[in-house]
Scaffold this active site. Sequence first.
Site, PDB file in Angstrom:
ATOM      1  N   SER A 138       0.833  -1.194   0.000  1.00 31.85           N
ATOM      2  CA  SER A 138       0.000   0.000   0.000  1.00 31.85           C
ATOM      3  C   SER A 138       0.875   1.254   0.000  1.00 31.85           C
ATOM      4  CB  SER A 138      -0.927  -0.024   1.223  1.00 31.85           C
ATOM      5  OG  SER A 138      -1.821   1.058   1.201  1.00 31.85           O
ATOM      6  N   TYR A 152      -3.028   7.919  -7.726  1.00 35.52           N
ATOM      7  CA  TYR A 152      -2.299   6.794  -7.140  1.00 35.52           C
ATOM      8  C   TYR A 152      -2.868   6.447  -5.765  1.00 35.52           C
ATOM      9  CZ  TYR A 152       1.697   4.166  -5.250  1.00 35.52           C
ATOM     10  OH  TYR A 152       2.500   3.209  -4.674  1.00 35.52           O
ATOM     11  N   LYS A 156      -4.584   2.901  -4.331  1.00 35.60           N
ATOM     12  CA  LYS A 156      -4.075   2.169  -3.174  1.00 35.60           C
ATOM     13  C   LYS A 156      -5.125   2.081  -2.058  1.00 35.60           C
ATOM     14  CE  LYS A 156       0.043   0.993  -4.545  1.00 35.60           C
ATOM     15  NZ  LYS A 156       0.465  -0.429  -4.642  1.00 35.60           N
TER      16      LYS A 156
END
Length: 231
Positions: A138, A152, A156
């Site tokens: 993560s 992004y 995650k």
Amino acid sequence: MPVAIITGASKGLGRALGAALAERGWDLVLDARTAEVLRETAAELSAYGTRVEALPGDVTDAGHRAGLVAAARGLGGVDLLVNNASALGAEPLVRLEGLALDGLRRALEVNVVAALGLVQTALPLLRASTAGAVIDVSSDAAAEAYETWGGYGASKAALDHLSAVLAEEEPGLRVWAVDPGDMGTGLYAAAVPDDDAPRPSPESVVPAFLRLLDERPPSGRCAARSLLERR
């Protein structure tokens, strides 16, 4: 010997974790998109005396994912799956107003859809293992709002949630979403090329991942720094 599949394993955290596992006697199935670099990594890790299968390809390709699991089956099964391969969505990162939607789709496809697809394919072998585990790599951007990290971070965050649900649905496995923290990697350099401040090496956080495998705490989200600081 236990067997691990590691995606994004030719460099950075994936390579560092692969080296640590090989040193412990794990057999490995390694994935990366750059064939030449992956072959070099596999040759280096096989020097530890373990079996290393290197399969270049894109984790968004279902056939490639099936090949990774088939290679692991040939080594004896799957005891650990590490979803480490990641896409930023834009290189360098940009504000959401300028984030190309195709870039966001790519980040979601690599970081979320492909990760789940690989879990689905490997699940029968993970269930058959006496100590099956999934590590989804993560980021703190999944939990914190940082300018330009929106695409992004969203991907995650989605991966974190899938990890949590998988842990509920598969109580016989350990499923950990791990924030490795700030590292000096090619991914970070591509994300923020103007930031040349020194950062910890990927090797410095590997002991946190090994601690998870040794102690097998309950499934959940954790930060490598917290694992390293805990006595």
